[in-house]
Structure formats: structure tokens, C-alpha cells
Design a protein around this motif. Structure first.
Motif, PDB file in Angstrom:
ATOM      1  N   LEU A 228      47.658-108.027 -13.455  1.00 38.41           N
ATOM      2  CA  LEU A 228      46.264-108.649 -14.090  1.00 38.41           C
ATOM      3  C   LEU A 228      46.282-109.793 -15.014  1.00 38.41           C
ATOM      4  CD1 LEU A 228      44.197-105.488 -13.991  1.00 38.41           C
ATOM      5  CD2 LEU A 228      44.456-107.089 -12.066  1.00 38.41           C
ATOM      6  N   GLY A 229      46.483-110.905 -14.382  1.00 37.81           N
ATOM      7  CA  GLY A 229      46.725-112.072 -15.529  1.00 37.81           C
ATOM      8  C   GLY A 229      48.296-112.109 -15.951  1.00 37.81           C
ATOM      9  N   GLU A 230      48.286-112.696 -16.959  1.00 33.95           N
ATOM     10  CA  GLU A 230      49.502-112.987 -17.774  1.00 33.95           C
ATOM     11  C   GLU A 230      49.906-111.746 -18.591  1.00 33.95           C
ATOM     12  OE1 GLU A 230      50.140-116.588 -19.787  1.00 33.95           O
ATOM     13  OE2 GLU A 230      51.743-115.876 -20.880  1.00 33.95           O
ATOM     14  N   LYS A 231      48.813-111.289 -19.147  1.00 36.46           N
ATOM     15  CA  LYS A 231      48.953-110.203 -20.381  1.00 36.46           C
ATOM     16  C   LYS A 231      49.018-108.758 -19.927  1.00 36.46           C
ATOM     17  CE  LYS A 231      47.096-113.136 -23.677  1.00 36.46           C
ATOM     18  NZ  LYS A 231      47.832-113.150 -24.887  1.00 36.46           N
ATOM     19  N   THR A 232      48.289-108.714 -18.797  1.00 37.74           N
ATOM     20  CA  THR A 232      48.105-107.159 -18.406  1.00 37.74           C
ATOM     21  C   THR A 232      48.876-106.562 -17.097  1.00 37.74           C
ATOM     22  OG1 THR A 232      46.210-107.336 -19.591  1.00 37.74           O
ATOM     23  CG2 THR A 232      46.360-105.274 -18.152  1.00 37.74           C
ATOM     24  N   GLY A 233      49.188-105.677 -17.066  1.00 31.01           N
ATOM     25  CA  GLY A 233      49.822-104.949 -15.679  1.00 31.01           C
ATOM     26  C   GLY A 233      49.853-103.544 -15.852  1.00 31.01           C
ATOM     27  N   PHE A 234      49.850-102.938 -14.649  1.00 32.83           N
ATOM     28  CA  PHE A 234      49.673-101.433 -14.386  1.00 32.83           C
ATOM     29  C   PHE A 234      50.901-101.006 -13.295  1.00 32.83           C
ATOM     30  CE2 PHE A 234      45.949-100.591 -16.747  1.00 32.83           C
ATOM     31  CZ  PHE A 234      45.132-101.658 -16.687  1.00 32.83           C
ATOM     32  N   SER A 235      51.361 -99.873 -13.453  1.00 35.26           N
ATOM     33  CA  SER A 235      51.729 -99.326 -12.263  1.00 35.26           C
ATOM     34  C   SER A 235      51.179 -97.736 -12.026  1.00 35.26           C
ATOM     35  CB  SER A 235      53.365 -98.940 -12.621  1.00 35.26           C
ATOM     36  OG  SER A 235      53.985 -98.559 -11.441  1.00 35.26           O
ATOM     37  N   VAL A 236      50.861 -97.925 -10.835  1.00 32.88           N
ATOM     38  CA  VAL A 236      49.926 -96.642 -10.477  1.00 32.88           C
ATOM     39  C   VAL A 236      50.600 -96.109  -9.304  1.00 32.88           C
ATOM     40  CG1 VAL A 236      47.706 -95.765  -9.764  1.00 32.88           C
ATOM     41  CG2 VAL A 236      47.875 -97.567 -11.646  1.00 32.88           C
ATOM     42  N   GLY A 237      51.089 -94.795  -9.372  1.00 37.72           N
ATOM     43  CA  GLY A 237      51.722 -94.218  -8.233  1.00 37.72           C
ATOM     44  C   GLY A 237      51.486 -92.742  -8.341  1.00 37.72           C
ATOM     45  N   VAL A 238      51.999 -92.275  -7.115  1.00 33.74           N
ATOM     46  CA  VAL A 238      51.875 -90.759  -7.106  1.00 33.74           C
ATOM     47  C   VAL A 238      53.250 -90.279  -6.295  1.00 33.74           C
ATOM     48  CG1 VAL A 238      50.419 -90.654  -4.833  1.00 33.74           C
ATOM     49  CG2 VAL A 238      50.453 -88.712  -6.191  1.00 33.74           C
ATOM     50  N   HIS A 239      53.585 -89.201  -6.675  1.00 35.22           N
ATOM     51  CA  HIS A 239      54.934 -88.626  -5.781  1.00 35.22           C
ATOM     52  C   HIS A 239      54.417 -87.127  -5.214  1.00 35.22           C
ATOM     53  CE1 HIS A 239      59.570 -87.915  -5.258  1.00 35.22           C
ATOM     54  NE2 HIS A 239      58.871 -86.765  -5.401  1.00 35.22           N
TER      55      HIS A 239
END
Lengths: 823, 302
Positions: A498-509
Motif C-alpha cells: 500500500l504505497g511506498e511505506k506500508t505493506g502486508f502479507s496475509v496468508g493461511v496454511h
């Protein structure tokens, strides 16, 4: 098309405004903004530019893993995957530049509008002006990647670091990094953030290996000459990984030089090796072959024969064999065939001739062998510019075999008759199929998803007797041998920027495990958030849960070959781990010469398995479930600190870990918490590499660690043995004494061994030759001859008859030399 | 043997043993009370104390006061004999509860209690030779003991095999541990047989309240020659705490981190973690147990 897209966005924005009015009071403004950005990311479908292709080494055409691909402003980017493939979506093709960067290579820049449509091939050349570095954190800018708790080592650099017996080992290098510890003195096993050795998932080209130790754990099975890339996750595990609790070691083998034949041979104190690689068809297919063999038996055979007048041969040896073939089937498909086989063997072979009529001639053979075999077929498929897939079919096996046989013949006769033989086997075999996909949805979202199916077969110990009178009989509880388990996995993870500054990793195993008519299910969230702070720093946080469906019964983690893998069952349910981590990191200056990180973590374990009190691992007669107790819980808290110098003639790093690691079982230690055997309060390391000139480099490593916990007797008393008292109340010998000594321990692991520390040094002399190069490596392991304890014990000093505490140490100062020739 | 070869091969070439300067933490010494009683013998108790692990001085306590209670009624004060032994002039009775209480000015008082069990009931005892062969093709001598276990409560037993009548002072009985093997996995686990105990002890878990059968073998087969003494077993009904103590002792002794049981420190690598020894002495250490016994000769079945 642009107008239609605009109308679509307008309609969607109207709906979004309505949604905001209704929800902002409930959910809070910040969360709503987050959702807005999220949906805007999916909704925004203005003109996009999708570029995909491969990044390879310009000289060898070997694919390069982890190359950073970004736009000119570095605000949007991606990395090449394990096959060197990338896909990136940019807002526009015009007026922008694609940048490819990787440590040790010259960066490449391309005007995007000059790139061909369809898959591109980016060739990176080695940067000879840049001093090669040993980089131990994410190769890419950590402030931009949704990865955390990740360590990596450029393999060609680790060969120049100090080593035991001159044999470079990637696991030993990881032991020098924050959050990763070695086991007992000298062993190459790793304990990651308080976990035990069986909680590490070792993947070789996507296929798990079960036992990665040679010589009782003093060397790993990973030959540095055969490895292209290795990454170690200490936490924040991506959703595609599962099955172990504490770490993932993802190792990629070399593919083979696509342009020309080359090879390397090496001879050292411990082993000799040969590897060959080259094209089968230029730029289309290649092969890689590597063989490493231990030299010990060459000496011990001769020594034993000489010492026994030719009657006895004894020795130890091992080998590792790697093989790989890869071929481009068409523009969209590439096929890989990978094999690995390794084996350790200890043998005693005696042939004694009777020298007088009262004796018998005898032949005796004892052969202990253990090792892994692995084979896989992988097919890459590029479905579109945005989607990549990989299909894997594989087989992996770990087997242990202990074979003893004997024959006798009367004096003067050569008729030895039928052999009497005892054979013990154990092991585990997996057949697996995997399907993995990568989909670049748009410039903000990239998805990885897939499914696995694994069939496990466990042999938990079988004894077979054959002989002239005994016939053939097989022992071992048949219910506990040849156990079949079936495991299914599905996962999805979304990497969001999300833009230059923010990021996420969302997952499920998601996983399901079936064994003995019992099913276990698991939903394991994998979450990571990243926020850039200023220009050079980043804060990250992660939350993951893991589940493990196998347990390793080990003799105090010594890494012996007879360590036994057993499946989770209704009697021994799977173990679980939850890990939360928060970290800060970045570079100290614009030139990125110095890299730093600080990570705090908490781990909680449940359903752990441990040996029953006093049970000996080597008691083969007991059933597995009688040996162990389960339902244990564990807690680990720690902080990993690391500072690394990346560039210049002198590079290296220092790290420090402060941690606490406890366990509790109802049936152990009276149900009280006790320090886990891998608890090390303080661990500090320092690594320095210095290039004196183009041909000479030196390297030094130093490690300090708090001593490991140990259950040590504090007091003693005479314990009444009534049977001995009845037979001889005045007996003095301990075995027959009416009052043999009993010891008081004051709690499990309540004492500490002396601190562990050592210094290793290495110097490398390299010379370029007409058709390659040669390198002499001289290493000194334990340079100041620190006698680090392997274990402690009490013994009566024969001189003064006093009871004293002693330690057994294994490795004094050990110099070694090796010669490597590349051609 | 192969496992010892494995590690010896690896370790002996470069291993080194040296003394470690070790300062044990301070501790408070405690009394150790030991007594095993049976209806055929006077009650005797041994009193000792805990000492530092590196201490080689005597651990005997000579001037303690040892009080005996029968069904909570004080009946005697034990007299000091020698070497830490205190003796009473009481024969314990079946079904009665006995408590020993020991006091000494330098220590906290300790106490323990137990109940004397009834004698065991042997239904039959016989042995055969050569019905089965061992792995080397030699005949096995196999004993089968049938015992009655009418008591619905959990009972515990101890068995000792003799080659000869242990009451005959003219012969030297052969002890059980050197010559016997078990092949019932339940019995092996119950008896902690892998830890080489001095005697065979077991519970009635598989035959509680009925007639049970226990079988064991001699490693070297062959019926004694004419003139050799016949086989005898001494079967004891033992108290629960004594059974716990025997079971615990075999594991504790096996896993001690000292070389007093073996001269080779490398064998310590094959041990489990050390465990505390069971004790039923309040505020101290030791064992107060009881048994009742029966002696029986074994019948040979050709």
C-alpha cells in the motif's frame, strides 16, 4: 476503455462512500481508511504495464533467486522466485525504467518501452569492482519487502570462512547469526529461537529431508559446492511452508552452466569432492553433478589392517551425491530432474584365524549405515505474464540400517557354515505431489497459493534374526512399523503493498493429517505488517502459528543416526507453536554500508513430546509410546540484535541474542517449569572477512554462548539396597554395597555447563590460471584451544579418592588444509 | 556394542577429559531413614544424612532418636547398634501399620509409615528345558510361576531365583540377575528390566484378583547335573512404596551422571536424563517398606 474504467471507479467510489458512512463509527476511522485503500487497490484498473521474465547470470545462464526488480523510484518492486522468474505490474510502460539489482552483480536498467513483449531475459554480470560480501539478511532493501526474520548466505562466500576439517558448511554459518544456535559442541545442527533440531524444515529444491547430519551431527549433508541459494526463516513463515515449528531452511541446488562446461575438484583433510556442470544443449538444457566423499576410512582401514596383522578393517565414511538436469521444453515450460543420495557408514570387518585346535576361526561383520535419498521432477509453466506455476512430484526417504553377522569354523577348516545375522532397520519415506501458483494480481497484490499431498510411511524399528538354528524371525511391534500417514495442505498468501511505506502479507496454511483412522486439522494464520520509518528504517510485526505432525526421538540432540522419526497419533498428538515478533531494521547511511536489525519474539508451544524420566533412548525393547510423555508446553522469549557491514574490503557482522527457553510436562520435574536443553541466555558472535588483495583473503569467527543447562547432582546419600544387604551387609564395591550412592539433583536442568566460546580462523590463497582458478584454504578450528565441554560427569580421582567433576571435550585446536581447483 | 563403537570411534580420537572447578550451591543436610521390615525379622532401621556430592566423609548418623509406632501407638524406641543401625525388639505383624519417627538436634525430624502385607500364594512353580532355543541355538530353561492374587487391591511382588536352597548355609545360591531373561514385554516394562535391576519385581496389573502366570528364562540352558541343588524361588508380597522405590532405583542408578557404575565415561552418553530417587520419608530421604515372603522349590517337567 479508459472511460469505461472511469465510470466503473466512480460507481465503486459512490458505493464506498455509502459504506464509509455506515461503518466508520463502529470500526474506527483508521481501519476504514485501510479498507478503502485495500479495495481501491483491487478496484483501480487504469492502464497497467505487466512485465515478466527471468533473471540469469550472464556467464552461466544460471537463474538467480531473489533479484530485486523495481521501477526507477523503487516504489514498486518484486523479486525473482526460486526459478529466477519475476512478474511486475507498473502503472504505465512509458517514461519509466525497470531496475534489476542483486548483491555481487552490476545493476541493470532498461527503458520499459524498449523491452520486448512476452517473457524477457535479463542477464546480470558479476561486479568485479565490488568486493564480495557475506550478506546475512534479506538481499533486498528490507524496508521494501514483506519479509521478516529471514537469513541468507551467498554460498560462494561461505567457502572462504573458517571451517571444521576444512569443510565449508552452510549450517555452521547460520550458527553465527542472531537467533540461531548450534547444538552440542562441534555439531552442525541448528536450534532456531529456542526450538529443537526436529523442528526445522529442510527443503532441497522443494523436497523435505529428514536427517541432515553426518558424523553424529558434526557436518551437515549440504555440500556448499552444490548449492546455489539458501534461506533460513526464523519466523514470519510464509503460508506456503508448514509441517515444522521453528524454522524453514530452503535450499536450492545449482541448475548447471547453460553456456559452457566447467568443473571443480577439491581435496581436504576430511573429504574430497568433484562437481561437473555444463550444457546438454546450449541455452536450452544443462546438467549439474556433485559428489563428495569422506577420507577417514582410507586411513583407518590401513591402520587397522596393520595393527591386526591383516585381520581387521574398520572405518567410517560418508558420501553426498547431487544430480540435476533441467531443460526448456518450450517458451513457457521448463522441466527439472533432481536427485540426492547420501550415506554414512561405520564398519568393522574382522577375519580371525584359529591358531590352535581349541579355538575357532571366525568372521564378523558390523555395518551401520544411514542416509537420505531424494528424487523429484518439477515442471514450471508460465500461464501468462502474471501467472506462474510449478508442479512437483517427489520421493524422499531416510533410512537407518544396523547389520551384524558372524560365522565360525573349527580349527583347520574353511567351512564357516551358515551366517548368524541380526538386522535392525528404521526410517521414514514420503511420496509427495505439490502444485504451486504465483499470480501478480496488480501492482499492489501478488498471490501465492497451492496444494500439497504427501503419503508418509514410518518404520519405527524392526529387528530381523536369521541363523542356522533360529531360522528367520522378525521382531518389533508390527503395529508400530509401516505406519502410513496421509497429509493434505492448501495455502494462500497475499503480498500487499500500500504505497511506498506500508505493506502486508496475509496468508493461511490449511492442513489435514490422517493416520490410524485419526484425523487432525489445522488452520494456521500467517500475518505480517511492515511500515517504513523515514528513509532508511522499517518496523515490522508478524504473527504465525505452526503445527508439526512428526516427532523426533533423539539421544539428547546428539544427532546420532539412530534418531527416530515417529508420526503424530491419537496417543501422541501433533505439536503446535505460536510466534509473535516485532522488529526494527534498516541501514545506517545512504550508501547502505551498514545494516542493522533488532527483533523481539515470543513463542508458545503446546503438545510437546519428551522422553519419560530416566528413559534411555537406546532401550529398544520398549514401545514408542511407553518411552515418551506428551502434553508438554513451552515458552520462549528473546531479542535478536545484529549489525552488519556489507561493503568494502572488510565486511562482516556481529550479533547478540538474549533469550529464555523453558518447558513444562506434568510427568517431568514434578510438573514444574525447567530450562529446556537448548536454553542459552546469552549468545554473541562476531564475523570478520577481509580481502587483503585480489588473491588473499582472511576470515575470523568468534562465538560465545552461556553454558547449556544440565541436570547435575548436588548432594548424595546412601540408598538402601535390601537385596545386597541380605547377601553381604559388609560389601564395599558399589555394585554390591548395601548403601550405594543416590544423587540429589534439585530439579531438571538446574545447573549450567561452563560457557562455550571459540575462535576460528581461515586464510585463502587464490590464483587465476589459464583455464580456471585454484584456491588453498588453511583453517584453524578453535584457534586458542578452548576445551568446551561436551558433557559433565562425576568420577573418583584415583590419586586422592575424592569425587570430582569432570568434563569431556571433543575438539581441541584443529588445523586443516584444502585445495580447490576450478576449471 | 555397535552404538558404543559409533561414538567411541568418533570421540576418542580427539576427546579430552579434565577436571572442572565446581562450587556446589549451599544446602541444608537432611536425614535419611531406611528400613525394610518383614514378620520374620526384628524391625531394624538405618539413619544417615545427605552430604555434598563431592564429600567423602561418613554419612552415618549415630545419635538419633528413632521411635516406633504400631497403629499410631508408640511401642518402642530403637537402640543404636552400629554403623548407623538402630534395632527394635518387635516383630511386625501382618496388616498392622507401622510408623518410624526420627529426631536429631542437628536436623529436621523425619517420619515414614507402611503396612505389612500378607504372604503371597503360589499355585505352582515348574520349569522346562529345551522347549525353545535361544538365538544361538542353545536350549532355554523356562520357569513358569502361577500365583493367586485374591485381593482386589493392587498388589506388588518381588521374585528372587536361587540355584539351591537359600536357607542351606552349605551352598552359595545363584542370584537372579545374572542368569535370567524375560520375554513378556509387559513384564519387561513393569519390572524396568532394561535397567538391570537386582531382583524381579512386578505388579498384579494383568491378573488382579485372580490366578496369574509369570514366566522367565535362564540364559544358559541345561538342567543342573545330578548332585547340583534344585532351583528355589523366594516370592515376596511387597508394599506399594517399596515397589515404587525398587522401580525408581533401577532407573535412578542407570542414569546417574557419574562413572561409579561404569568406568567408561562414554557410556554416559547412552543414558537418559538423571531422575530423583523415590522416597516415602516425610521431610527427608530414604525408604520404609515391608514385605512378606514364601520360599518354594521348582518342579522339573521333562
Amino acid at each position: 476503455m479508459a472511460m469505461a474504467s472511469l465510470a466503473h471507479i466512480t460507481k465503486y467510489s459512490r458505493m464506498l462512500r455509502t459504506f464509509l458512512k455506515r461503518t466508520h463509527r463502529i470500526m474506527g476511522t483508521r481501519v476504514v481508511i485501510l479498507l478503502s485503500l485495500f479495495f481501491t487497490g483491487f478496484a483501480g484498473r487504469a492502464q497497467q504495464c505487466v512485465i515478466h521474465g527471468y533473471v540469469k547470470d550472464a556467464t552461466t545462464k544460471e537463474s538467480i533467486i531473489g533479484v530485486s526488480i523495481s521501477n526507477a523510484s523503487f516504489t514498486l518492486g518484486t523479486n525473482t522466485n526460486n526459478f529466477g522468474f519475476f512478474t511486475i505490474t507498473l502503472p504505465q510502460c512509458e517514461n519509466d525504467t525497470l531496475v534489476a539489482r542483486f548483491v555481487g552483480y552490476q545493476a541493470q536498467r532498461f527503458k520499459i518501452d524498449t523491452l520486448a513483449k512476452g517473457p524477457v531475459e535479463i542477464l546480470l554480470s558479476v561486479d568485479n569492482n565490488m568486493t564480495k560480501t557475506v550478506v546475512i539478511t534479506d538481499n533486498n532493501d528490507p524496508t521494501l519487502t514483506n519479509r521478516m526474520s529471514l537469513l541468507t548466505v551467498p554460498v560462494d562466500q561461505l567457502k572462504k570462512m573458517p571451517s571444521l576439517f576444512g569443510e565449508a558448511d552452510v549450517m555452521r554459518v547460520f550458527q553465527l547469526m542472531a537467533g540461531v544456535q548450534g547444538g552440542k559442541e562441534g555439531t552442525s545442527g541448528i536450534n532456531v529461537r529456542g526450538g529443537s533440531p526436529d523442528q526445522n524444515l529442510y527443503l532441497l529444491d522443494d523436497v523435505p529431508l529428514y536427517n541432515v547430519n553426518h558424523i553424529g551431527g558434526f557436518l551437515s549433508t549440504f555440500d556448499a559446492s552444490a548449492i546455489k541459494n539458501v534461506e533460513l526463516y526464523k519466523g514470519a513463515f510464509p503460508a506456503r511452508y508448514g509441517g515444522r515449528l521453528s524454522s524453514v531452511l530452503d535450499i536450492r541446488m545449482k541448475d548447471g552452466n547453460m553456456k559452457k562446461r566447467q568443473g571443480e575438484y577439491a581435496v581436504g583433510t576430511l573429504a574430497m569432492k568433484l562437481n561437473l556442470q555444463g550444457p546438454i544443449k546450449q541455452d536450452t538444457s544443462s546438467y549439474f553433478f556433485s559428489l563428495r566423499r569422506c577420507n577417514f576410512d582410507l586411513l583407518t582401514r590401513v591402520a587397522a589392517l596393520m595393527g591386526s596383522q591383516g585381520e581387521v578393517q574398520t572405518g567410517y565414511t560418508f558420501f553426498d551425491l547431487y544430480g540435476k538436469v533441467n531443460t526448456l521444453l518450450n517458451a513457457k515450460q521448463r522441466l527439472y530432474l533432481t536427485v540426492y543420495a547420501g550415506r554414512d557408514r561405520i564398519f568393522i570387518n574382522s577375519n580371525n584365524k584359529a591358531v590352535n585346535p581349541s579355538e575357532y576361526s571366525s568372521k564378523f561383520l558390523s555395518n551401520i549405515a544411514w542416509g537420505n535419498q531424494m528424487a523429484s521432477i518439477r515442471l514450471n509453466h508460465v500461464f501468462s505474464s502474471k501467472m506462474f506455476g510449478n508442479t512437483t512430484l517427489a520421493f524422499t526417504r531416510y533410512a537407518y540400517n544396523n547389520n551384524v553377522s558372524g560365522q565360525q569354523a573349527p580349527y583347520g577348516s574353511n567351512d564357516y557354515g551358515e551366517k548368524t545375522r541380526i538386522q535392525f532397520t528404521s526410517g521414514v519415506t514420503d511420496l509427495l505431489v505439490k502444485q504451486d501458483f504465483f499470480l501478480q494480481v496488480n501492482e499492489r497484490h501478488s498471490l501465492q497459493f497451492g496444494v500439497n499431498a504427501i503419503l508418509h510411511q514410518f518404520n519405527q524399528g524392526k529387528i530381523k534374526y536369521t541363523g542356522p538354528n533360529a531360522g528367520t524371525s522378525i521382531e518389533g511391534n508390527q503395529r508400530e512399523n509401516n505406519l502410513l500417514g496421509f497429509e493434505n495442505v492448501a495455502y494462500v498468501e497475499d503480498n500487499i503493498k500500500l504505497g511506498e511505506k506500508t505493506g502486508f502479507s496475509v496468508g493461511v496454511h490449511l492442513s489435514n493429517y490422517n493416520i490410524q483412522r485419526k484425523s487432525f486439522y489445522s488452520v494456521q494464520p500467517r500475518l505480517l505488517a511492515r511500515r517504513k520509518l523515514g528513509r532508511r528504517s522499517v518496523v515490522k510485526g508478524s504473527f504465525v502459528t505452526m503445527k508439526q505432525y512428526t516427532h523426533l526421538l533423539s539421544s539428547n540432540g546428539a544427532g546420532l543416526p539412530s534418531d527416530l522419526w515417529i508420526p503424530a497419533t491419537s496417543a501422541l498428538p501433533p505439536s503446535n507453536c505460536m510466534q509473535v515478533a516485532v522488529g526494527l531494521g534498516g541501514t545506517l547511511s545512504e550508501d547502505k554500508k551498514w545494516d542493522w536489525s533488532a527483533e523481539f519474539y515470543l513463542k508458545k508451544y503446546t503438545n510437546l513430546v519428551e522422553y519419560q524420566e530416566g528413559v534411555s533412548f537406546f532401550s529398544n525393547d520398549e514401545s514408542i509410546t511407553d518411552k515418551v510423555t506428551n502434553g508438554g508446553i513451552g515458552r520462549v522469549a528473546g531479542i535478536d540484535l545484529q549489525l552488519q557491514k556489507l561493503h568494502g574490503r572488510t565486511t562482516g557482522w556481529c550479533s547478540y541474542t538474549l533469550s529464555r527457553n523453558d518447558r513444562r510436562f506434568n510427568s517431568l520435574n514434578n510438573g514444574n517449569w525447567f530450562p529446556f536443553r537448548y536454553d542459552r541466555t546469552h549468545v554473541a558472535t562476531a564475523v570478520i572477512n577481509h580481502e587483503i588483495n585480489e588473491n588473499i583473503s582472511v576470515s575470523a569467527t568468534w562465538i560465545y554462548s552461556t553454558g547449556s543447562p544440565v541436570t547435575l547432582a548436588q548432594q548424595q546419600y546412601g540408598a538402601f539396597n535390601y537385596f545386597n544387604y541380605q547377601n553381604n551387609p559388609q560389601a564395599d564395591e558399589p555394585m554390591y554395597s548395601p548403601f550405594p550412592t543416590a544423587q540429589i539433583y534439585n530439579g531438571r536442568n538446574s545447573s549450567r555447563m561452563p560457557a562455550y566460546h571459540k575462535l576460528d580462523l581461515a586464510i585463502n590463497f587464490t590464483k587465476q590460471l589459464m583455464n580456471g582458478s585454484r584456491t588453498w584454504n588453511i583453517s584453524i578450528f578453535n584457534a586458542y584451544n578452548r576445551q568446551n565441554p561436551f558433557y559433565l560427569f562425576y568420577r573418583v580421582d584415583r590419586a586422592d579418592q575424592r569425587i570430582k567433576l569432570y568434563q569431556l571435550s571433543i575438539f581441541p585446536i584443529i588445523p586443516s588444509v584444502s585445495y580447490t581447483r576450478q576449471f | 556394542m555397535n552404538k558404543i563403537t559409533l561414538l567411541t570411534f568418533i570421540l576418542l580420537s580427539t576427546s579430552c577429559i579434565k577436571e572442572v572447578d565446581y562450587l556446589a550451591p549451599p544446602f541444608t543436610s537432611q536425614l535419611v531413614l531406611s528400613a525394610i521390615i518383614n514378620p520374620d525379622s526384628l524391625i531394624k532401621a538405618h539413619v544417615g544424612k545427605t552430604i555434598a556430592i563431592t564429600d567423602t566423609s561418613s554419612a552415618i548418623v549415630e545419635n538419633a532418636s528413632v521411635f516406633l509406632f504400631e497403629n499410631e501407638v508408640p511401642i518402642d524406641t530403637l537402640d543404636y547398634q552400629s554403623d548407623g543401625w538402630y534395632v527394635s525388639y518387635v516383630f511386625p505383624q501382618v496388616g498392622f501399620s507401622y510408623r518410624l519417627e526420627t529426631r536429631h538436634p542437628g536436623f529436621s525430624s523425619v517420619s515414614s509409615e507402611c503396612i505389612v502385607p500378607p504372604p503371597p500364594q503360589i499355585d505352582s512353580l515348574f520349569f522346562t528345558v529345551g522347549e525353545t532355543l535361544d538365538q544361538e541355538g542353545l536350549p532355554i530353561t523356562r520357569f513358569t510361576l502361577r500365583l493367586n492374587d485374591p485381593d482386589p487391591n493392587i498388589n506388588y511382588y518381588e521374585l528372587i531365583l536361587y540355584g539351591g536352597n537359600p536357607l542351606d548355609p552349605t551352598i552359595q545360591p545363584t542370584q537372579l540377575t545374572r542368569i535370567t531373561q524375560l520375554d513378556d514385554p509387559t513384564l519387561i516394562a513393569d519390572a524396568n528390566w532394561n535397567y538391570a535391576p537386582s531382583t524381579l519385581f512386578f505388579s498384579d496389573a494383568l491378573f488382579n484378583g485372580m490366578t496369574g502366570e509369570v514366566s522367565f528364562n535362564l540364559m544358559w540352558g541345561g538342567y543342573p547335573s545330578p548332585g547340583d541343588p534344585p532351583y528355589y524361588i523366594e516370592l515376596r508380597n511387597i508394599s506399594s512404596s517399596y515397589y515404587q522405590y525398587l522401580k525408581s532405583w533401577s532407573v535412578h542408578r542407570f542414569n546417574q551422571n557419574s562413572t561409579q557404575n561404569t568406568r567408561d565415561p562414554l557410556t554416559l552418553l547412552f543414558q537418559g536424563d538423571p531422575v530423583e530417587l523415590y522416597s516415602n520419608v516425610n521431610n527427608g530421604y530414604g525408604i520404609f517398606g515391608a514385605y512378606n515372603q514364601i520360599l518354594k522349590d521348582a518342579t522339573y517337567i521333562p
